[in-house]
Design a protein around this motif. Structure first.
Motif, mmCIF file in Angstrom:
data_model
loop_
_atom_site.group_PDB
_atom_site.id
_atom_site.type_symbol
_atom_site.label_atom_id
_atom_site.label_comp_id
_atom_site.label_asym_id
_atom_site.label_seq_id
_atom_site.Cartn_x
_atom_site.Cartn_y
_atom_site.Cartn_z
ATOM 1 N N PRO A 183 11.515 -4.591 1.840
ATOM 2 C CA PRO A 183 10.918 -5.378 0.756
ATOM 3 C C PRO A 183 11.113 -4.680 -0.589
ATOM 4 C CG PRO A 183 9.395 -5.143 2.611
ATOM 5 C CD PRO A 183 10.548 -4.233 2.894
ATOM 6 N N LEU A 184 11.410 -5.455 -1.612
ATOM 7 C CA LEU A 184 11.634 -4.888 -2.937
ATOM 8 C C LEU A 184 10.291 -4.500 -3.549
ATOM 9 C CD1 LEU A 184 14.101 -4.388 -4.761
ATOM 10 C CD2 LEU A 184 13.532 -6.518 -5.939
ATOM 11 N N ALA A 185 10.213 -3.274 -4.073
ATOM 12 C CA ALA A 185 8.973 -2.787 -4.689
ATOM 13 C C ALA A 185 8.626 -3.638 -5.909
ATOM 14 C CB ALA A 185 9.131 -1.324 -5.095
ATOM 15 N N LYS A 186 7.321 -3.791 -6.188
ATOM 16 C CA LYS A 186 6.881 -4.600 -7.330
ATOM 17 C C LYS A 186 7.399 -4.038 -8.646
ATOM 18 C CE LYS A 186 2.687 -6.298 -5.076
ATOM 19 N NZ LYS A 186 1.204 -6.355 -5.093
ATOM 20 N N GLU A 187 7.421 -2.704 -8.760
ATOM 21 C CA GLU A 187 7.939 -2.095 -9.986
ATOM 22 C C GLU A 187 9.416 -2.430 -10.166
ATOM 23 O OE1 GLU A 187 6.429 -0.457 -12.410
ATOM 24 O OE2 GLU A 187 4.508 -0.829 -11.447
ATOM 25 N N ALA A 188 10.156 -2.449 -9.059
ATOM 26 C CA ALA A 188 11.576 -2.791 -9.140
ATOM 27 C C ALA A 188 11.755 -4.262 -9.499
ATOM 28 C CB ALA A 188 12.265 -2.475 -7.816
ATOM 29 N N VAL B 16 44.157 -0.744 -1.073
ATOM 30 C CA VAL B 16 43.676 -0.381 0.256
ATOM 31 C C VAL B 16 42.390 -1.160 0.528
ATOM 32 C CG1 VAL B 16 42.906 1.480 1.772
ATOM 33 C CG2 VAL B 16 44.663 1.930 0.041
ATOM 34 N N HIS B 17 42.368 -1.906 1.607
ATOM 35 C CA HIS B 17 41.174 -2.662 1.994
ATOM 36 C C HIS B 17 40.237 -1.759 2.793
ATOM 37 C CE1 HIS B 17 44.308 -5.706 1.323
ATOM 38 N NE2 HIS B 17 43.313 -6.478 0.917
ATOM 39 N N LEU B 18 38.975 -1.788 2.420
ATOM 40 C CA LEU B 18 37.963 -0.987 3.103
ATOM 41 C C LEU B 18 36.759 -1.850 3.421
ATOM 42 C CD1 LEU B 18 38.036 2.189 0.793
ATOM 43 C CD2 LEU B 18 39.212 1.905 2.977
ATOM 44 N N VAL B 19 35.916 -1.344 4.288
ATOM 45 C CA VAL B 19 34.619 -1.980 4.554
ATOM 46 C C VAL B 19 33.535 -1.013 4.114
ATOM 47 C CG1 VAL B 19 35.399 -3.476 6.419
ATOM 48 C CG2 VAL B 19 34.673 -1.137 6.934
ATOM 49 N N ALA B 20 32.443 -1.576 3.607
ATOM 50 C CA ALA B 20 31.443 -0.700 2.990
ATOM 51 C C ALA B 20 30.034 -1.230 3.193
ATOM 52 C CB ALA B 20 31.715 -0.566 1.489
ATOM 53 N N PRO B 21 29.155 -0.429 3.786
ATOM 54 C CA PRO B 21 27.728 -0.725 3.671
ATOM 55 C C PRO B 21 27.250 -0.388 2.257
ATOM 56 C CG PRO B 21 28.046 1.338 4.842
ATOM 57 C CD PRO B 21 29.424 0.780 4.574
ATOM 58 N N THR B 22 26.043 -0.774 1.939
ATOM 59 C CA THR B 22 25.492 -0.528 0.609
ATOM 60 C C THR B 22 24.422 0.542 0.692
ATOM 61 O OG1 THR B 22 25.865 -2.839 0.038
ATOM 62 C CG2 THR B 22 24.420 -1.589 -1.402
ATOM 63 N N ALA B 23 24.493 1.510 -0.191
ATOM 64 C CA ALA B 23 23.456 2.550 -0.251
ATOM 65 C C ALA B 23 22.256 2.022 -1.008
ATOM 66 C CB ALA B 23 23.997 3.803 -0.938
ATOM 67 N N MET B 24 21.075 2.334 -0.503
ATOM 68 C CA MET B 24 19.826 1.896 -1.130
ATOM 69 C C MET B 24 18.991 3.100 -1.528
ATOM 70 S SD MET B 24 18.734 -0.994 1.681
ATOM 71 C CE MET B 24 19.042 0.160 3.017
ATOM 72 N N LEU B 25 18.144 2.892 -2.509
ATOM 73 C CA LEU B 25 17.114 3.870 -2.841
ATOM 74 C C LEU B 25 15.809 3.346 -2.265
ATOM 75 C CD1 LEU B 25 16.339 6.473 -4.279
ATOM 76 C CD2 LEU B 25 15.970 5.152 -6.364
ATOM 77 N N VAL B 26 15.258 4.080 -1.310
ATOM 78 C CA VAL B 26 14.071 3.641 -0.580
ATOM 79 C C VAL B 26 12.926 4.591 -0.886
ATOM 80 C CG1 VAL B 26 13.121 3.118 1.709
ATOM 81 C CG2 VAL B 26 15.536 2.679 1.223
ATOM 82 N N ALA B 27 11.728 4.038 -0.986
ATOM 83 C CA ALA B 27 10.548 4.841 -1.315
ATOM 84 C C ALA B 27 9.397 4.447 -0.402
ATOM 85 C CB ALA B 27 10.135 4.633 -2.767
ATOM 86 N N ARG B 28 8.460 5.377 -0.293
ATOM 87 C CA ARG B 28 7.203 5.009 0.361
ATOM 88 C C ARG B 28 6.442 4.046 -0.555
ATOM 89 N NH1 ARG B 28 4.743 10.744 2.605
ATOM 90 N NH2 ARG B 28 6.333 11.128 4.203
ATOM 91 N N GLU B 29 5.800 3.075 0.066
ATOM 92 C CA GLU B 29 5.031 2.115 -0.720
ATOM 93 C C GLU B 29 3.904 2.802 -1.479
ATOM 94 O OE1 GLU B 29 3.369 -2.431 -0.008
ATOM 95 O OE2 GLU B 29 3.525 -1.028 1.665
ATOM 96 N N SER B 30 3.417 3.938 -0.943
ATOM 97 C CA SER B 30 2.316 4.667 -1.569
ATOM 98 C C SER B 30 2.767 5.543 -2.723
ATOM 99 C CB SER B 30 1.611 5.535 -0.524
ATOM 100 O OG SER B 30 2.531 6.465 0.053
ATOM 101 N N ALA B 31 4.074 5.673 -2.958
ATOM 102 C CA ALA B 31 4.554 6.504 -4.065
ATOM 103 C C ALA B 31 4.018 5.964 -5.389
ATOM 104 C CB ALA B 31 6.074 6.535 -4.083
ATOM 105 N N HIS B 32 3.727 6.863 -6.318
ATOM 106 C CA HIS B 32 3.125 6.465 -7.584
ATOM 107 C C HIS B 32 4.001 5.426 -8.289
ATOM 108 C CE1 HIS B 32 1.302 6.676 -11.553
ATOM 109 N NE2 HIS B 32 0.310 7.346 -11.010
ATOM 110 N N PRO B 33 3.404 4.324 -8.777
ATOM 111 C CA PRO B 33 4.205 3.280 -9.438
ATOM 112 C C PRO B 33 5.029 3.798 -10.610
ATOM 113 C CG PRO B 33 1.982 2.484 -9.005
ATOM 114 C CD PRO B 33 1.979 3.944 -8.666
ATOM 115 N N ALA B 34 4.486 4.758 -11.358
ATOM 116 C CA ALA B 34 5.246 5.296 -12.490
ATOM 117 C C ALA B 34 6.500 6.021 -12.019
ATOM 118 C CB ALA B 34 4.367 6.232 -13.314
#
Length: 439
Positions: A308-313, A256-274
């Motif tokens: 933008p990709l987080a520096k920790e990532a 079965v052919h499907l179309v799919a967006p990609t799910a991302m994990l997004v964070a606030r830039e201010s979230a603790h780096p750890a």
């Protein structure tokens, strides 16, 4: 030891104060509580949220799951400066307010793409017979006159389905569109009051699993999946392989052919780096295995992200987890990782300052001996003025007191020669005093 503490103590206290100030400024240890926006109950986001909750609990982090209607709501919560949500699942293309050529909102970073979220377009086969004269729906362009649920307000599927309907040249007035949540929509669908429902979700979602195996429910094959991906860059063509649902029952009976967006994990830039680091590591554990639409190691990925990709990532995808984590607990590894630059800077500053400690220590030890020379000089100067017998006895008493005090002085062996030199000088003055008394 007292002199050593007196000279080195302030230096140690200065270093400790600098370290404490750096710890307060850097805040290396993450907060113990974080809020993750997921999605509707019984959806893939909600299921994955529970797995993240379990993973971070191993490191003492409490993950509070915030249920929402979907990606659009999650983005609003992330952009709210007064909100508690710092991490969220977001579907590609879910931001209805932003045009494709517009930059993403400031203050948000991506931790990676996690999985494909195919568009699951389920339809009732009896509705297809009634409206089309056959049991299978072949294209979205055939939906005129259908009752279709396109997701609750705030979900990512709503915007995507409206764009797909427009691409197929359908007027929205030709369809009866409803905006129910996932669970009530499925109830209406199974009871026959809706002809079709659309989801965007990972295959792990319980509703998807159930509908894939429900008799009389068909899944639309997007035969034009490559064309959809060209027209909408947020989509990728994927294939649901034959038999992947149930090999014994051969479900589905064909690719079965499907179309799919990609799910991302997004964070606030201010979230603790750890915390960002922990979420990326948890994503590797949760999404790194092979699945219906990906091979082992395909996800999480730094590709196909709209923020933008987080520096920790970036650091994690480039070099993986820190080698210290193989031998040390996370809290200690994180402390070293966050503080080593500061500690090195403090050491660089304190090493030149530490050079004053040995001379200062030596000066304090020698002062215990040399400060008595002043009193000895006074006694000797009084002898040179030819004192009377009574004055001589007073001077002798003072000299004996001086000798007694000097005898109680403790100095390191490296300075014993100076102490014995003082005692020999006292003895010389005593001999002079005795000779004067004899005369």
């Amino acid at each position: 030891m007292r002199e050593l503490l007196a000279t080195g103590g302030p230096f140690v206290l200065l270093g400790a104060a600098a370290l404490a100030l750096a710890y307060w400024l850097v805040q290396p240890n993450p907060p113990k509580r974080v809020v993750l926006a997921t999605g509707a109950e019984q959806g893939a986001y909600a299921e994955f949220g529970k797995r993240y909750q379990e993973q971070l609990a191993r490191h003492g982090i409490e993950v509070v799951l915030r249920g929402t209607q979907g990606s659009a709501d999650n983005l609003k919560l992330l952009e709210d400066p007064d909100g508690e949500v710092e991490f969220a699942f977001v579907q590609g293309g879910a931001d209805r307010q932003r045009q494709p050529d517009e930059p993403p909102p400031e203050g948000l970073v991506a931790l990676g793409s996690l999985f494909y979220e195919p568009v699951w377009f389920f339809y009732r086969e009896d509705s297809a017979r009634r409206l089309l004269g056959r049991a299978r729906l072949q294209r979205l362009a055939q939906l005129a006159g259908w009752k279709l649920n396109i997701g609750a307000p705030g979900s990512g599927v709503t915007n995507l389905m409206l764009r797909l309907i427009d691409l197929n040249g359908l007027e929205r007035e030709q369809l009866t569109l409803t905006r129910l949540g996932q669970t009530p929509a499925v109830v209406e669908f199974l009871e026959g009051r809706l002809d079709a429902v659309a989801f965007t979700s990972a295959p792990e979602a319980p509703m998807v699993q159930m509908l894939l195996q429900t008799p009389g429910v068909g899944l639309l094959d997007f035969a034009q999946s490559e064309a959809y991906a060209r027209r909408l860059p947020v989509l990728a063509p994927v294939v649901l392989p034959r038999g992947v649902i149930d090999l014994a029952r051969d479900l589905p009976p064909r690719d079965v052919h499907l179309v799919a967006p990609t799910a991302m994990l997004v964070a606030r830039e201010s979230a603790h780096p750890a915390l960002q680091q922990l979420f990326v590591q948890a994503a590797r554990t949760i999404h790194g295995e092979a699945g219906w639409f990906q091979r082992r190691g395909d996800f999480p990925s730094p590709r196909n992200v709209e923020f933008p990709l987080a520096k920790e990532a970036e650091r994690f995808y480039a070099s993986g987890p820190s080698w210290l984590q193989r031998y040390l607990p996370f809290w200690l590894t994180n402390l070293v990782d966050r503080m080593w630059v500061v500690i090195a800077s403090i050491i660089v500053v304190l090493i030149p300052a530490s050079r004053i400690v040995p001379p200062l220590y030596e000066m304090r030890v020698r002062s215990k001996v040399f400060r008595w020379y002043g009193r000895l000089r006074q006694i000797e100067a009084a002898l040179e003025r030819e004192p009377s017998a009574a004055q001589a006895r007073t001077l002798r008493q003072s000299l004996e007191e001086l000798d007694t005090r000097v005898g109680r002085i403790n100095v390191p062996l490296s300075h014993a020669d100076e102490l014995y030199a003082l005692r020999s000088h006292i003895h010389l003055v005593r001999k002079k005093l005795l000779s004067l008394e004899g005369a």
